[in-house]
Design a protein around this motif. Sequence first.
Motif: not given
Length: 390
Positions: A253-255, A300-301, A305-306, A312-315
């Motif tokens: 999450g820190e990215k 862009v980074s 990342s978003s 990844i977190q999409n249920p």
Amino acid sequence: MRRYDYMMIVLTDINSLSLLGIHGILCLKETDLKRNLLASGMYDRTVRPRLNATETVHVQIGLVNIHIIGLNEKESSFSQAITMHVSWKDEFLTWNSSPYEDLESLVVDPSSIWTPDINIFGRIESNKELDLSRARVQSTGVVSTTFSGVLTTHCSMDSAYFPFDYQLCDFKIGSQVYTKSEVAIEIISVEMAEDYDRNPNWLMEYSQINNTCQEVYFCLQRRSLYLTILYMVPALMHSVLILVSYVIPSEAGEKISFGMSLFLSFMVFLLQLNGDLPEVSAYVPALEVVIMLHMLSGVVSVFISSVTAYLIQNPSQSQVTVTEVNDLSLDAERKDEKSKKKQIKCICAGLRSVKYLNRIGFVVSLILILMANLVMITARLVSTGCAKPL
């Protein structure tokens, strides 16, 4: 009779001092010379010093640069400490030195003789006319005086190649009252003082005279070491950290917070840079373009990342349901296995898309960083001197 006797005694004492060789107590010869030359009925300081009124008074000016104080980019001004030597010939101030103990020259106040109205066009101070010092008059009529002080003139700044820029500053010397046929001003020399004190931020490249327009040009080169260390070195360090951000696992999450911190640090650089540059819209400084490209690579980074965090977190893609084994119904078990396989495929596809997005983002950020460095290298190579004045 008493007054007459007193005057005779004073004159006798003065003659006695002269016979003894003491001439410094009362210099009557210089006083008489000034009285004879500058008598109200003999000399008029408002008239040009020519016996023939149709002749031109030639004024010669020599400039000596003592120290470059600096250039103010916000105010577009150039300040320097100079000494200006001014000379001309006054045909009304000539004498034979023999009756005056071979006195070849004397010092007079400029307010008592004719002086040319020398104006500095482009001078920022309200008084554009020079305040000349006390003048020395030769027996031949040659008058010489000086102006020493700080001269601040307007300078059109061109910071397109900042911090590797050259600035061409100029000012014009002329007369507001007299025409060129009446008073001809000629700039004979512009040189640096022998004990010239170098400015830590600017280097005098060359100086040039244009007597056709009565203009003086100064080409200044910016010393870029300080600004390079202040801006470029941190920008390169931040660009390395932007590329390193793609190595951080997408699950962390820190990215995103790491990318936002880098973006905000570039904003600090941009605000500081805008405080050092003139507010003009004719061009964009090279260093500002570099900072903007680095900021764009940071954007862009953060964007990549978003997107990866969303995938990844999409249920709908990451949630895997475990069904209980029902020995009584084979059809239900087959359906559960099929649904599980589909969900695993969706997760694998999501992970693969995240991997590809990171690669794409890394390449885009690298291209932006290389473009920023290319802009700075081009600015350094192209900026090789001032544009030659016409």
